[in-house]
Enzyme design. Sequence first.
Site, short mmCIF file in Angstrom:
data_model
loop_
_atom_site.label_atom_id
_atom_site.label_comp_id
_atom_site.label_asym_id
_atom_site.label_seq_id
_atom_site.Cartn_x
_atom_site.Cartn_y
_atom_site.Cartn_z
N ARG A 85 -103.57 -59.31 -6.48
CA ARG A 85 -103.28 -57.83 -6.94
C ARG A 85 -104.12 -58.03 -7.79
O ARG A 85 -103.22 -59.09 -9.24
CB ARG A 85 -102.37 -57.69 -7.09
N ASP A 123 -105.15 -55.41 -11.16
CA ASP A 123 -104.04 -54.42 -12.72
C ASP A 123 -105.56 -53.79 -12.94
O ASP A 123 -106.93 -53.32 -12.17
CB ASP A 123 -103.62 -54.70 -13.84
N ARG A 132 -104.23 -62.05 -19.63
CA ARG A 132 -104.89 -60.65 -20.49
C ARG A 132 -103.97 -62.10 -22.10
O ARG A 132 -104.02 -61.29 -23.26
CB ARG A 132 -104.91 -59.91 -19.85
#
Length: 256
Positions: free
Chosen positions: A50, A52, A203
Amino acid sequence: MPRYALKIEYDGQPYCGWQRQPNLSTVQGAIEDALAKLEPREHAITAAGRTDTGVHATGQVAHCDMEKDWEPFRLFEALNYHLKPAPVAISACVRVSEDWHARFSALERRYLFRLVSRRAPLVLETGKIWQVRQKLDLAAMQEGANRLLGRHDFTTFRSTICQANSPMRTLDTLDIEQIERDDGAQEFRFHVRARSFLHNQVRSFVGTLERVGAGSWTPDDVTAALEAKDRNRCGPVCPPQGLYLAQVGYPEDPFA
């Protein structure tokens, strides 16, 4: 029901991430809506990972089950036709066995993060690359990245809303490439590889390593943050633009 593997690329800017959500625009929703135009019913596709809000993909992989025995090229063409004008494309489509699973059959995921050091505002690449104004030290960032390799408790580098049962992960690769651009700026490409990732892990890595490159942190600070196992010790989490799901690895590449 025949099962098909789909390789997918998309621009994540207009979407609230991959996963379908009620009343929100998502990549999964766009593909499932396109499938419903081919076979009018409710569809549920499964992806390798998945992404974001705002995160892109050049090599996302998903599988779908169809009632009709579609010739893969016809399914590929039909899906791309019905996806227009969404910034989503099926780049490959193949028939796979019924027990093949886009997520559970995967052995690794590879992410690319693009970071540019440039004073002038970006125009043509807005939303596709993270821009900072200060110069960055490649050697310092790579030394900091090397401190993260191997199997660790990555509590410091995962979101507080991460749903993974364990913070333990093995980071196989975190290589940083420096590119001299035609516009005079320096681009840094972070190549990250692991079997699986925690929420916001990449990130968090890049945001922390950017601080090392800027001179605000040292590589030893990265080690201390990792060993603290404390989310509050993480550096700034960088924005989603610049992050791409680049490749998913399987025991045998279904698209070869």
